[in-house]
Design a protein around this motif. Structure first.
Motif, PDB file in Angstrom:
ATOM      1  N   UNK A 165       0.807  -1.194  -0.100  1.00 58.69           N
ATOM      2  CA  UNK A 165       0.038   0.061  -0.128  1.00 58.69           C
ATOM      3  C   UNK A 165       0.969   1.249  -0.016  1.00 58.69           C
ATOM      4  N   UNK A 166       0.747   2.047  -1.181  1.00 59.76           N
ATOM      5  CA  UNK A 166       1.641   3.066  -1.107  1.00 59.76           C
ATOM      6  C   UNK A 166       0.941   4.167  -0.140  1.00 59.76           C
ATOM      7  N   UNK A 167       1.633   4.927   0.738  1.00 61.15           N
ATOM      8  CA  UNK A 167       0.959   5.949   1.661  1.00 61.15           C
ATOM      9  C   UNK A 167       1.563   7.284   1.509  1.00 61.15           C
ATOM     10  N   UNK A 168       0.687   8.189   1.564  1.00 56.09           N
ATOM     11  CA  UNK A 168       1.314   9.425   2.084  1.00 56.09           C
ATOM     12  C   UNK A 168       0.584  10.042   3.228  1.00 56.09           C
ATOM     13  N   UNK A 169       1.133  11.146   3.431  1.00 55.91           N
ATOM     14  CA  UNK A 169       0.591  11.926   4.815  1.00 55.91           C
ATOM     15  C   UNK A 169       0.480  13.223   4.506  1.00 55.91           C
ATOM     16  N   UNK A 218       0.252  17.164   0.677  1.00 50.63           N
ATOM     17  CA  UNK A 218       0.498  15.907   1.265  1.00 50.63           C
ATOM     18  C   UNK A 218       2.124  15.858   1.557  1.00 50.63           C
ATOM     19  N   UNK A 219       2.699  14.723   2.192  1.00 49.75           N
ATOM     20  CA  UNK A 219       4.211  14.554   2.180  1.00 49.75           C
ATOM     21  C   UNK A 219       4.214  13.222   2.088  1.00 49.75           C
ATOM     22  N   UNK A 220       5.452  12.682   1.774  1.00 50.51           N
ATOM     23  CA  UNK A 220       6.156  11.489   1.922  1.00 50.51           C
ATOM     24  C   UNK A 220       6.462  11.434   3.751  1.00 50.51           C
ATOM     25  N   UNK A 259       7.139  24.679  -6.366  1.00 48.74           N
ATOM     26  CA  UNK A 259       7.895  26.194  -6.009  1.00 48.74           C
ATOM     27  C   UNK A 259       9.264  26.080  -6.569  1.00 48.74           C
ATOM     28  N   UNK A 260       9.699  24.952  -7.379  1.00 47.06           N
ATOM     29  CA  UNK A 260      10.774  24.844  -7.995  1.00 47.06           C
ATOM     30  C   UNK A 260      12.059  24.680  -7.018  1.00 47.06           C
ATOM     31  N   UNK A 261      12.022  24.188  -5.911  1.00 46.25           N
ATOM     32  CA  UNK A 261      12.782  23.980  -4.732  1.00 46.25           C
ATOM     33  C   UNK A 261      13.740  22.555  -4.920  1.00 46.25           C
ATOM     34  N   UNK A 262      13.473  21.780  -5.946  1.00 43.26           N
ATOM     35  CA  UNK A 262      14.369  20.805  -6.143  1.00 43.26           C
ATOM     36  C   UNK A 262      13.514  19.493  -5.498  1.00 43.26           C
ATOM     37  N   UNK A 263      12.376  19.594  -4.856  1.00 46.58           N
ATOM     38  CA  UNK A 263      11.647  18.301  -4.197  1.00 46.58           C
ATOM     39  C   UNK A 263      10.379  18.291  -4.448  1.00 46.58           C
ATOM     40  N   UNK A 264       9.888  17.250  -4.807  1.00 45.11           N
ATOM     41  CA  UNK A 264       8.559  17.239  -5.248  1.00 45.11           C
ATOM     42  C   UNK A 264       7.649  16.737  -4.023  1.00 45.11           C
ATOM     43  N   UNK A 265       6.484  16.981  -4.098  1.00 50.79           N
ATOM     44  CA  UNK A 265       5.484  16.650  -2.783  1.00 50.79           C
ATOM     45  C   UNK A 265       4.012  16.057  -3.593  1.00 50.79           C
TER      46      UNK A 265
END
Length: 122
Positions: free
Chosen positions: A1-5, A40-42, A81-87
């Protein structure tokens, strides 16, 4: 089960349970106010978000553990936001049956919101 928070205020989660869907995008913003998605977030991103967005919060928070395979609304990983991290962003209301667990989220002894491990969700 893939989960996000999703980080939520306890009272807003309780209100969503009564209403039948969760519509809060992030602190102070809802889908009803014109927000286009729910943030959401990982697991490894939760403390980063909490310590930035919820640094001054004193009321109880919780983590909604969301099974992405149960989501009715679309979810997309994006670096808006172009911060190099996807959410992960949920584009529409969060159906309650996609929330497979709700966990209290409390500050650590150092006063910061703590890291969440993937193992802690198992």
């Amino acid at each position: 089960m893939p989960s996000i928070l999703h980080i939520a205020f306890v009272d807003q989660w309780n209100a969503a349970r009564e209403a039948g869907a969760y519509r809060v995008s992030t602190r102070g913003k809802t889908l009803d106010d014109g927000a286009t998605f729910i943030h959401a977030s990982r697991p490894e991103q939760v403390s980063l978000v909490a310590n930035f967005v919820y640094a001054d919060v004193t009321e109880p928070l919780c983590l909604l553990v969301i099974d992405v395979e149960r989501l009715v609304s679309a979810v997309c990983d994006e670096d808006l936001d172009g911060i190099g991290m996807s959410f992960p962003h949920i584009y529409g209301p969060l159906n309650l049956d996609a929330v497979v667990d709700v966990r209290p989220y409390e500050r650590g002894a150092d006063g910061r919101w703590p890291d969440i491990s993937v193992q802690a969700l198992s």
